[in-house]
Scaffold this motif. Structure first.
Motif, PDB file in Angstrom:
ATOM      1  N   ALA A   1       0.954  -1.252  -0.142  1.00 12.93           N
ATOM      2  CA  ALA A   1       0.032  -0.057  -0.040  1.00 12.93           C
ATOM      3  C   ALA A   1       0.941   1.187   0.179  1.00 12.93           C
ATOM      4  O   ALA A   1       2.030   1.296   0.140  1.00 12.93           O
ATOM      5  N   SER A   2       0.059   2.241  -0.281  1.00 16.13           N
ATOM      6  CA  SER A   2       0.862   3.787  -0.091  1.00 16.13           C
ATOM      7  C   SER A   2       0.919   4.166   1.202  1.00 16.13           C
ATOM      8  O   SER A   2      -0.113   3.909   1.933  1.00 16.13           O
ATOM      9  N   ALA A   3       1.989   4.465   1.979  1.00 18.81           N
ATOM     10  CA  ALA A   3       2.244   4.793   3.344  1.00 18.81           C
ATOM     11  C   ALA A   3       1.694   6.304   3.411  1.00 18.81           C
ATOM     12  O   ALA A   3       2.556   7.162   3.376  1.00 18.81           O
ATOM     13  N   ILE A   4       0.479   6.493   3.690  1.00 17.66           N
ATOM     14  CA  ILE A   4       0.212   7.795   3.773  1.00 17.66           C
ATOM     15  C   ILE A   4       0.388   8.461   5.278  1.00 17.66           C
ATOM     16  O   ILE A   4       0.815   9.580   5.617  1.00 17.66           O
ATOM     17  N   ASN A   5      -0.267   7.739   6.138  1.00 19.44           N
ATOM     18  CA  ASN A   5      -0.439   8.134   7.594  1.00 19.44           C
ATOM     19  C   ASN A   5      -0.346   7.019   8.533  1.00 19.44           C
ATOM     20  O   ASN A   5      -1.450   6.640   8.818  1.00 19.44           O
ATOM     21  N   VAL A   6       0.953   6.527   8.531  1.00 15.78           N
ATOM     22  CA  VAL A   6       1.131   5.368   9.355  1.00 15.78           C
ATOM     23  C   VAL A   6       2.074   5.593  10.673  1.00 15.78           C
ATOM     24  O   VAL A   6       2.649   6.759  10.448  1.00 15.78           O
ATOM     25  N   GLY A   7       2.132   4.706  11.572  1.00 16.08           N
ATOM     26  CA  GLY A   7       3.219   5.005  12.761  1.00 16.08           C
ATOM     27  C   GLY A   7       4.129   4.119  12.321  1.00 16.08           C
ATOM     28  O   GLY A   7       4.915   3.918  11.451  1.00 16.08           O
ATOM     29  N   GLU A   8       4.585   3.409  13.799  1.00 16.53           N
ATOM     30  CA  GLU A   8       5.804   2.462  13.694  1.00 16.53           C
ATOM     31  C   GLU A   8       5.733   1.181  13.162  1.00 16.53           C
ATOM     32  O   GLU A   8       4.404   0.651  13.186  1.00 16.53           O
ATOM     33  N   ILE A   9       6.537   0.235  12.980  1.00 21.82           N
ATOM     34  CA  ILE A   9       6.553  -1.110  12.487  1.00 21.82           C
ATOM     35  C   ILE A   9       5.738  -1.827  13.730  1.00 21.82           C
ATOM     36  O   ILE A   9       6.177  -1.544  14.802  1.00 21.82           O
ATOM     37  N   GLY A  10       4.716  -2.616  13.166  1.00 17.05           N
ATOM     38  CA  GLY A  10       3.831  -3.418  14.543  1.00 17.05           C
ATOM     39  C   GLY A  10       2.614  -2.606  14.688  1.00 17.05           C
ATOM     40  O   GLY A  10       1.732  -3.210  15.280  1.00 17.05           O
ATOM     41  N   ASP A  11       2.397  -1.114  14.426  1.00 19.83           N
ATOM     42  CA  ASP A  11       1.414  -0.406  14.778  1.00 19.83           C
ATOM     43  C   ASP A  11       0.273  -0.773  13.984  1.00 19.83           C
ATOM     44  O   ASP A  11       0.208  -1.180  12.796  1.00 19.83           O
ATOM     45  N   PRO A  12      -0.861  -0.642  14.666  1.00 21.49           N
ATOM     46  CA  PRO A  12      -2.293  -0.927  13.795  1.00 21.49           C
ATOM     47  C   PRO A  12      -2.545   0.198  12.531  1.00 21.49           C
ATOM     48  O   PRO A  12      -1.763   0.929  12.720  1.00 21.49           O
ATOM     49  N   VAL A  13      -3.149  -0.490  11.453  1.00 25.57           N
ATOM     50  CA  VAL A  13      -2.932   0.285  10.221  1.00 25.57           C
ATOM     51  C   VAL A  13      -4.509   0.100   9.705  1.00 25.57           C
ATOM     52  O   VAL A  13      -5.025  -0.838  10.056  1.00 25.57           O
ATOM     53  N   SER A  14      -5.111   1.104   9.305  1.00 23.15           N
ATOM     54  CA  SER A  14      -6.257   0.967   8.601  1.00 23.15           C
ATOM     55  C   SER A  14      -5.902   1.138   6.931  1.00 23.15           C
ATOM     56  O   SER A  14      -5.159   2.155   6.443  1.00 23.15           O
ATOM     57  N   LEU A  15      -6.213   0.302   5.956  1.00 22.74           N
ATOM     58  CA  LEU A  15      -6.478   0.363   4.668  1.00 22.74           C
ATOM     59  C   LEU A  15      -7.561   1.029   3.892  1.00 22.74           C
ATOM     60  O   LEU A  15      -8.745   0.598   4.505  1.00 22.74           O
ATOM     61  N   SER A  16      -7.572   1.806   3.113  1.00 22.31           N
ATOM     62  CA  SER A  16      -8.559   2.376   2.542  1.00 22.31           C
ATOM     63  C   SER A  16      -8.587   2.017   1.029  1.00 22.31           C
ATOM     64  O   SER A  16      -7.494   2.249   0.477  1.00 22.31           O
ATOM     65  N   ILE A  17      -9.505   1.383   0.596  1.00 21.92           N
ATOM     66  CA  ILE A  17      -9.361   0.893  -1.103  1.00 21.92           C
ATOM     67  C   ILE A  17     -11.012   1.233  -1.631  1.00 21.92           C
ATOM     68  O   ILE A  17     -11.770   0.887  -1.161  1.00 21.92           O
ATOM     69  N   ARG A  18     -11.017   2.095  -2.624  1.00 16.68           N
ATOM     70  CA  ARG A  18     -12.191   2.474  -3.201  1.00 16.68           C
ATOM     71  C   ARG A  18     -12.926   1.161  -4.022  1.00 16.68           C
ATOM     72  O   ARG A  18     -11.972   0.551  -4.879  1.00 16.68           O
ATOM     73  N   PRO A  19     -14.003   1.195  -3.991  1.00 17.89           N
ATOM     74  CA  PRO A  19     -14.691  -0.048  -4.612  1.00 17.89           C
ATOM     75  C   PRO A  19     -14.370  -0.125  -6.102  1.00 17.89           C
ATOM     76  O   PRO A  19     -14.291  -1.100  -6.665  1.00 17.89           O
TER      77      PRO A  19
END
Length: 403
Positions: free
Chosen positions: A309-327
């Motif tokens: 994915a494109s890393a737009i607004n992420v934290g450190e390795i191991g942190d939770p992430v929300s992925l956004s994908i347009r239908p």
């Protein structure tokens, strides 16, 4: 004054009607005031500025938090957000119906904090139209000019042009109750523009109209704005309305602007999960950040699938992430073989919507993953329960803050 005399009034374009300089022989509105000593130069691109503006109604919780915003001359800016996000309060402070708890609001360099609404040279269009039921359409539109003590000839001239602009010149002698909702909203728009304001504010103006009429009025307002070049600040909670009409959109939540940009940037590259979920339809997957290499990252799903994915607004390795994908960015079957992220998914449901088909699928641990496909491209051989390959390019998967 005879009709022949009126007919001799000089002709000019709608744009010139709303420029600051009047035609020769016509009286100006007289609303111009000198700027404060620290005002920007007259050719500044900024018409409105909010500087560290805050608003609280109870002295404790803030409805608007440290708002900094510049609105450009001639642009159509929409304040978008859910109820209670601070967008309407911000508009009301600009209009003068609310006073900032702290900070400054300036119009063309002039400090507005203590200027009453009727001296701000701002037009307003409300959701409920706010027309006078006992006055004709002509008289309603003429009202702002009358309170400014314009002469009869000027009033007649400007009102006729304003009604022609909104295609209601043949309805001048009717009353509001004799018009449809869409026609009444056009009258309200003409009244807001007729006195040549620097700025027009619109607060949910189309909220009371049905879907088809609302979409028609969106284009009407957009075209009038393009024609006149007047600056418009528009408030709505309808994201499709904001995308359709605006030069820029400021997305509000919890009293803060989450992102401000062109509609296509907000949609294609949201800055955080709130914007991604609020603007348009969105598939949201949750996982943890496995690795990152510059602007790309790998996110691991709960069942072990890995998404690039494109890393737009992420934290450190191991942190939770929300992925956004347009239908509409998801592809099926053979088309999935050429993208970076490929998985198998099971079809749960088809929803036919005329120009496109929505396919609800189970994939990557979610049962509500949506694919949007044009009807002309839909494979009628697909059946509920089928397991098929699907995928999306890494650039269309946005790794964002967890929800």
């Amino acid at each position: 004054m005879t009709s022949q005399t009126l007919a001799k009034a000089p002709s000019f374009s709608f744009r010139s009607m709303f420029m600051r300089d009047a035609e020769p022989g016509l009286k100006t509105s007289g609303n111009e005031e000198s700027l404060s000593p620290d005002a920007p130069a007259a050719d500044s691109d900024t018409l409105v500025s909010f500087r560290q503006v805050q608003k609280s109604y109870d002295g404790d919780s803030l409805v608007v938090k440290n708002l900094n915003l510049e609105i450009r001359r001639g642009e159509f800016l929409t304040m978008l957000g859910p109820s209670g996000s601070g967008k309407t309060t911000s508009l009301m402070m600009l209009a003068g119906f609310e006073v900032p708890t702290s900070g400054e609001i300036r119009l063309d360099g002039k400090l507005l904090n203590n200027v009453p609404p009727h001296k701000r040279n701002i037009g307003m269009v409300f959701q409920n139209y706010a027309l006078f039921p006992h006055l004709t359409i002509f008289e309603n539109v003429a009202f702002p000019l009358k309170v400014r003590n314009e002469g009869f000839r000027e009033i007649r001239y400007q009102v006729d042009k304003a009604l022609e602009m909104v295609q209601l010149d043949k309805f001048a002698q009717r009353y509001p109750a004799q018009l449809s909702g869409g026609q009444q909203q056009r009258v309200a728009l003409a009244r807001a523009l007729v006195f040549k304001p620097q700025l027009v504010l619109m607060d949910e103006p189309l909220g009371a109209l049905d879907k088809q009429l609302r979409e028609h009025m969106q284009m009407e307002i957009k075209h009038i704005h393009q024609q006149l070049g007047v600056t418009v600040v528009y408030v709505t909670h309808d994201q499709s309305e904001a995308l359709t009409m605006s030069d820029r959109v400021a997305v509000f939540n919890n009293g803060i602007i989450q992102q401000i940009d062109k509609p296509e940037v907000l949609y294609e590259r949201p800055a955080n999960s709130f914007v991604a979920n609020f603007i348009g339809e969105n598939n949201r997957l949750t996982g943890k950040l496995l690795s990152r290499d510059g602007e790309q990252c790998v996110v691991e799903m709960p069942y072990g699938e890995k998404v690039i994915a494109s890393a737009i607004n992420v934290g450190e390795i191991g942190d939770p992430v929300s992925l956004s994908i347009r239908p509409e960015r998801v592809v099926l079957n053979d088309a999935a073989l050429s993208v970076q992220n490929r998985f198998n998914g099971q079809i749960r449901e088809f929803i036919y919507l005329g120009d496109h088909v929505r396919i609800r699928m189970e994939v990557c641990g979610t049962h509500d993953f949506i694919i949007k496909m044009p009807t002309s491209q839909f494979d009628s051989r697909l059946r509920e329960g089928d397991v098929v390959p699907l995928g999306w390019a890494a650039e269309y998967a946005h790794a964002l803050d967890p929800v």
